[in-house]
Scaffold this motif. Structure first.
Motif, mmCIF file in Angstrom:
data_model
loop_
_atom_site.group_PDB
_atom_site.id
_atom_site.type_symbol
_atom_site.label_atom_id
_atom_site.label_comp_id
_atom_site.label_asym_id
_atom_site.label_seq_id
_atom_site.Cartn_x
_atom_site.Cartn_y
_atom_site.Cartn_z
ATOM 1 N N PRO A 175 -6.310 -18.339 -57.446
ATOM 2 C CA PRO A 175 -6.148 -16.223 -57.944
ATOM 3 C C PRO A 175 -7.004 -15.389 -57.453
ATOM 4 N N VAL A 176 -8.524 -17.009 -57.161
ATOM 5 C CA VAL A 176 -10.151 -15.347 -56.659
ATOM 6 C C VAL A 176 -9.333 -15.227 -55.961
ATOM 7 N N ALA A 177 -8.880 -15.999 -54.419
ATOM 8 C CA ALA A 177 -8.310 -14.716 -53.565
ATOM 9 C C ALA A 177 -7.666 -13.792 -53.082
ATOM 10 N N PHE A 178 -7.144 -13.419 -54.592
ATOM 11 C CA PHE A 178 -6.250 -11.452 -53.709
ATOM 12 C C PHE A 178 -7.184 -11.050 -54.856
ATOM 13 N N GLY A 179 -8.418 -11.300 -55.460
ATOM 14 C CA GLY A 179 -8.331 -10.248 -56.505
ATOM 15 C C GLY A 179 -8.793 -10.278 -58.179
#
Length: 189
Positions: A175-179
């Motif tokens: 989830p961190v990959a899309f902010g």
């Protein structure tokens, strides 16, 4: 982790003790990818339930759960690892004594948890991703974990998005990959 044959790891997560025993090196090297959120290492001899992956032929594996019949026979390393992951998650969810695991997505909005229960393939992960992209904090797309304190505890794992073609593997997205922001602690419902 060592990559020796019949490598084992004892772990506890959500109060559930498990011993993982993995024969094939190509699966053992990836075991860290499937360990549950918040796990901690214990002596493998202290693991109450054993989940094992064994080689049964050239490039073929099966998953054995606690001495039961194999759950996966003649699987690839990827399928064996995926089955080990699913068996580990299900065992923890069904044996945690101080937590209730609900098959649901969960996000937190302004510190309050929103639980999104549903059957597999109902769109929970897609909705969780959309809500986190809109600013909600990510708790889980797999389980809403309710503690005895009445709070929803994070179960952060990569979000699993199903492909258009059912023969294609799920896409696992951090989830961190899309902010997205991942909740650091439990939230009230």
């Amino acid at each position: 982790m060592s990559t020796e044959r019949n490598a084992s790891l004892g772990l506890v997560a959500f109060g559930v003790r498990v011993r993982l025993r993995v024969d094939p090196d190509e699966v053992w090297e990836r075991v860290s990818e499937i360990l549950p959120p918040g796990w901690r290492s214990i002596d493998p001899a202290d693991g109450a339930r054993e989940l094992a992956v064994e080689r049964v032929g050239d490039g073929q594996y099966h998953l054995i759960s606690g001495g039961d019949e194999p759950l996966v026979v003649n699987g690839s390393p990827e399928r064996a690892l995926g089955s080990l992951d699913a068996a580990l998650r299900l065992h923890i969810a069904t044996h945690a004594e101080d937590f209730v695991f609900i098959h649901a997505g969960a996000v937190a909005v302004h510190g309050r948890a929103l639980i999104l229960p549903g059957k597999s393939h109902a769109g929970k992960s897609t909705l969780v991703r959309a809500l986190t992209e809109a600013g909600a904090d990510y708790l889980s797309d797999e389980y809403a974990v309710l503690g005895q304190d009445g709070l929803v505890h994070p179960y952060p794992r990569p979000i699993s998005i199903r492909p258009q073609d059912p023969l294609d593997p799920d896409e696992e997205i951090d989830p961190v990959a899309f902010g997205a922001s991942v909740a650091s602690g439990p939230s009230r419902i």
